[in-house]
Design an enzyme around this catalytic site. Structure first.
Site, PDB file in Angstrom:
ATOM      1  N   GLY A 180      50.072  42.893  42.800  1.00  0.00           N
ATOM      2  CA  GLY A 180      50.581  41.577  42.420  1.00  0.00           C
ATOM      3  C   GLY A 180      50.054  40.517  43.364  1.00  0.00           C
ATOM      4  O   GLY A 180      50.417  39.345  43.280  1.00  0.00           O
ATOM      5  N   THR A 181      49.166  40.950  44.265  1.00  0.00           N
ATOM      6  CA  THR A 181      48.683  40.081  45.338  1.00  0.00           C
ATOM      7  C   THR A 181      47.477  39.247  44.932  1.00  0.00           C
ATOM      8  O   THR A 181      47.205  38.227  45.550  1.00  0.00           O
ATOM      9  CB  THR A 181      48.289  40.945  46.538  1.00  0.00           C
ATOM     10  N   GLU A 233      50.358  40.357  55.235  1.00  0.00           N
ATOM     11  CA  GLU A 233      51.544  40.574  56.082  1.00  0.00           C
ATOM     12  C   GLU A 233      51.853  39.433  57.035  1.00  0.00           C
ATOM     13  O   GLU A 233      52.991  39.269  57.449  1.00  0.00           O
ATOM     14  CB  GLU A 233      51.367  41.867  56.908  1.00  0.00           C
ATOM     15  N   GLY A 244      42.693  39.994  56.491  1.00  0.00           N
ATOM     16  CA  GLY A 244      43.856  40.270  55.630  1.00  0.00           C
ATOM     17  C   GLY A 244      44.840  39.120  55.617  1.00  0.00           C
ATOM     18  O   GLY A 244      44.904  38.322  56.546  1.00  0.00           O
ATOM     19  N   ALA A 270      41.583  43.202  50.765  1.00  0.00           N
ATOM     20  CA  ALA A 270      40.550  42.212  50.420  1.00  0.00           C
ATOM     21  C   ALA A 270      39.273  42.461  51.216  1.00  0.00           C
ATOM     22  O   ALA A 270      38.167  42.444  50.671  1.00  0.00           O
ATOM     23  CB  ALA A 270      41.074  40.804  50.672  1.00  0.00           C
ATOM     24  N   PHE A 273      54.651  46.272  49.345  1.00  0.00           N
ATOM     25  CA  PHE A 273      55.220  45.913  50.658  1.00  0.00           C
ATOM     26  C   PHE A 273      55.361  47.098  51.605  1.00  0.00           C
ATOM     27  O   PHE A 273      56.098  47.032  52.574  1.00  0.00           O
ATOM     28  CB  PHE A 273      56.571  45.206  50.490  1.00  0.00           C
ATOM     29  N   THR A 298      46.389  32.647  44.980  1.00  0.00           N
ATOM     30  CA  THR A 298      46.942  33.969  45.306  1.00  0.00           C
ATOM     31  C   THR A 298      47.121  34.131  46.817  1.00  0.00           C
ATOM     32  O   THR A 298      48.070  34.766  47.264  1.00  0.00           O
ATOM     33  CB  THR A 298      46.056  35.097  44.751  1.00  0.00           C
ATOM     34  N   LEU A 302      40.188  33.359  50.171  1.00  0.00           N
ATOM     35  CA  LEU A 302      39.368  33.731  49.013  1.00  0.00           C
ATOM     36  C   LEU A 302      39.831  33.034  47.738  1.00  0.00           C
ATOM     37  O   LEU A 302      39.014  32.666  46.906  1.00  0.00           O
ATOM     38  CB  LEU A 302      39.395  35.248  48.817  1.00  0.00           C
TER      39      LEU A 302
HETATM   40 MO1  MOS Z   1      52.013  47.102  54.034  1.00  0.00          MO
HETATM   41  S1  MOS Z   1      53.734  47.414  55.118  1.00  0.00           S
HETATM   42  O1  MOS Z   1      50.874  47.974  54.934  1.00  0.00           O
HETATM   43  O2  MOS Z   1      52.172  47.691  52.476  1.00  0.00           O
END
Ligand code: MOS
Length: 730
Positions: free
Chosen positions: A457-458, A695, A692, A500, A230, A624, A620
């Site tokens: 973990g993503t 976020e 992405g 990704a 994060f 996840t 993708l």
């Molecule tokens: Mo994120 S705040 O770019 O890990």
């Protein structure tokens, strides 16, 4: 992927996370869990004054304590080489309470912690700056950047049918991934081995090499699993360098894990924001003026800005615009990236302001956003590589049932509950960095992928197995992926929602290279059915090589490899950015709707439903990808209602540096969350069409909830989090 190859979406996804089994069985090891022989335990001792100088540290009692091996202080620590903005005992200055001022190395953690209590530390205290609201007079622009202007603000404002001028604020937040920061460091001569919880193994390698003045190749960093990042694990903080320093002086491996309370200060925070917003619009809702000026705290260590106003420069079209940032230096730990740095907080201000403007104009909040859609990037007029925001509003509004909303606040009551509905726009940039990868087609029918990225973990393991499988038209379950090791081909940091889009093309290209080599082996092999054909005529599917012109003509890849030496066929690649990347802007979009129920007596808010639709290019992996978006929304609930670091303005410590008092949502706080993705590929940005996803989920979510609370109660709280006391007194 070359320009001639057809762009593709993954046909076959892994049904489960690649790493699911390793995680649930405990086989997946986090940095602090690696067994290292003779490891000693490091414990960081923190300053307990906010400003001054460490005058002396009497370590006589601590040195004699059970199990103590070494005590590092500013008075005996080795001098290091080039350093980032970290406090690693190079001088005796204290810039915030909680700053590392000593490290105890002991046989066990309890012994190290006990010895820490025996240190006799004396300070020469200096006056501290701690109270943001009383120090706004110190606000100054950051050393670099942060302001933007378009059009003639006064002339635009003169035409307005409605105006808004309000101030919004968000608090300091501290990162609390489940896995705190952790490092194990060990030296063999001038070679350094490190297990580190990080969002960027290469960054750790570079920073350690510079700090200890050794070649980068002498530093080996491993991080196969990260328990959440994060943003906080995107920077190389003091503990990583102190662990290596301690291992050097103690001449044995040292493990250094931060306690939960040490997450509040030494490893950064999301700074607070005070956002002043002015909007002006014509009667049809078209924005004439957008002004967004944001002020946040910064430390005395570096100019860090929570760039809340940046997103305002591109989110909506307007005739005129002015944005700026200012910082107020305080004796607190550094600011740093936290999930959607800038957009998470900026969308709170702007999207609540738009809700207020919609009411003044008597226009539906969705309609207000639709009429101000920026067809092109308003900053330089560049086209978007992909933008389907209108579909996001429509799809999410339909799923939510927005048409049934009563625009008049305080009208919808169910017993003791006031029900409200609100919405906001979500947005986050899309970026890529160059990345390298290796793919090996193995003699046993499996495929190996190696790349020096990391999985927070993503789902990075999962989508990389899929990327190789896509290139080779095979089952992704037959792909083995190795990540998190600086011995692997170099890749970028996992941050800024770039991973990704950076790593998948590298793996796809490396797999395509391996396939080409395989075809070359076949065409040169007299026993192959493809002898004499050209490599470009061949393709692979489900473990077989076949002739494109007559696919029934095929041979198992394993048989070909067995006949030709039985060695893996290896392909490597470095993915480059699109040649025309300066010609367009890539950005992701979304629409988020929230329903709240506010107890009329206790003022407790329940977020009953969140419905959101995102335009993030190709999704993708359903599981996840959606999981990250849901996680972002949960953090939005946290921002809206719960999360806040309280600073003691006398002593400078975070008062609630624990999970009991630093409130985050638990399962009981989270009800229905409905996330959908348009899944429209953005092939201009990336050959897999994926932007992405990490976020954007947090952006807009807190504002949608705040707007729903207003719709429920008629009370506009502009200072987050919206706690019951604020609603009661509003
Ligand atoms: Mo994120 S705040 O770019 O890990």
């Amino acid at each position: 992927m070359s320009d001639t190859q057809q762009e593709q979406k993954p046909e076959r996804q892994l049904d489960h996370r690649y790493d699911a089994f390793a995680k649930v069985t405990g086989r997946a090891k986090y940095a602090a869990e690696f067994p290292v022989k003779d490891v000693a335990y490091g414990y960081i001792v923190q300053a307990d004054i906010p400003s001054g100088i460490v005058a002396a540290i009497d370590q006589s009692a601590a040195s004699r304590a059970s199990g103590v091996l070494y005590i590092l202080t500013p008075f005996n620590a080795p001098k290091l080489g080039e350093l980032g903005n970290v406090n690693v005992l190079q001088n005796a200055d204290v810039l915030y309470s909680g700053q590392p001022i000593a490290v105890i190395v002991a046989r066990s953690l309890p012994e190290a912690q006990h010895a820490a209590t025996l240190l006799r530390i004396t300070y020469n205290e200096k006056p501290a700056k701690l109270d943001f609201n009383n120090l706004l007079g110190d606000a100054r622009p950051p050393k670099r950047g942060g302001a933007s202007n378009r059009g003639d603000m006064a002339a635009s404002a003169a035409k307005a049918a409605a105006t808004l001028d309000q101030t919004y604020s968000t608090p300091i937040q501290n990162h609390n991934p489940m896995e705190p920061h952790a490092t194990i460091a060990s030296w063999e001569g001038d070679k350094l081995n490190v297990y580190d919880a990080t969002q960027g193994i290469t960054g750790v390698q570079q920073n350690l090499a510079r700090a200890f003045s050794i070649p980068q190749t002498n530093v080996h960093v491993e991080c196969p699993y990260t328990g959440g990042g994060f943003g906080c694990k995107g920077y190389v903080w003091s503990h990583t360098i102190l662990a290596a320093m301690a291992a050097k002086v103690a001449q044995r491996p040292v493990k250094l894990v931060l306690g939960r309370e040490q997450m509040f200060g030494p490893v950064g925070s999301r700074p607070n924001t005070l956002q002043h917003i002015k909007l002006a619009a014509s009667a049809d809702g078209k924005l004439l003026v957008q002004q967004h000026d944001s002020t946040c705290y910064t430390s005395f260590i570096s100019d860090w800005v929570e760039s809340a106003a940046n997103q305002t420069t591109l989110l909506y079209a307007s005739e005129s615009l002015s944005t700026s940032h200012k910082i107020v230096p305080l004796n607190l730990g550094m600011g740093t990236w936290m999930r959607a740095p800038g957009e998470a907080t900026g969308s709170v201000g702007l999207e609540i302001a738009l809700d207020e403007l919609a009411e003044k104009l008597n226009i539906d909040p969705v309609q207000l956003r639709v009429v101000n859609n920026a067809e092109k990037d308003p900053r330089q007029g560049k086209p978007w590589s992909g933008k389907h925001i209108a579909e996001c509003y429509t799809q999410a509004a339909d799923r939510f049932g927005w048409s049934k909303r009563n625009a008049k606040p305080g009208q919808h009551r169910e017993g003791n509950k006031l029900i409200g509905h609100g919405m906001a726009t979500a947005n986050y940039g899309a970026g890529r960095s160059p990345s390298s990868a290796v793919v090996r087609i193995l003699p046993n029918g499996r495929v190996f992928v190696g790349i020096g990225t990391q999985d927070l973990g993503t789902g990075t393991y999962t989508i990389l197995a899929q990327a190789a499988a896509l290139a080779l038209a095979m089952d992704p379950a037959l792909v083995d992926v190795k990540l998190g090791d600086t011995a692997l081909p170099r890749s970028g940091g996992s941050g800024g929602s770039t991973t990704a889009a950076s790593v998948c093309p590298a793996v796809y290209d490396a797999a395509a290279q391996a396939k080409l080599k395989l075809a070359q082996v076949a065409t040169a092999d007299a026993q192959s059915p493809f002898h004499g054909a050209t490599a470009e005529d061949l393709d692979t599917k489900d473990g077989k090589l076949f002739l494109k012109s007559s696919p029934e003509k095929s041979e198992p890849i394993a048989a070909l490899i067995a006949r030709n030496g039985g060695q893996p066929i290896e392909g490597t690649a470095t993915s480059e950015l699109p040649k025309d990347r300066e010609a367009f802007t890539s950005h992701s979009w979304g629409a988020v709707f929230a329903e709240v129920a506010v107890d009329a007596d206790t003022h407790m808010v329940q977020v009953r439903r969140v419905v959101a639709t995102y335009d993030i290019g190709t999704l993708l992996n359903d599981k996840t990808g959606t999981n990250q978006l849901v996680g972002g929304i949960v953090w939005g609930i946290s921002m809206a209602l719960l999360e806040e670091s309280h600073i003691d303005t006398r002593y400078g410590r975070t008062v609630n540096e624990n999970f009991a008092e630093y409130h985050v949502p638990v399962n009981a706080d989270v009800y229905e969350i409905d996330v959908t993705c348009l899944n429209i590929p953005d092939f201009r940005f990336n050959p897999l069409g994926a932007r992405g996803i990490g976020e954007i989920g947090i952006t807009g979510a807190a504002a949608a909830i705040a707007n729903a609370i207003y719709n429920a109660t008629g009370k506009r709280v502009r200072d987050l989090p919206i706690t019951p006391d604020k609603l009661m007194t509003a």
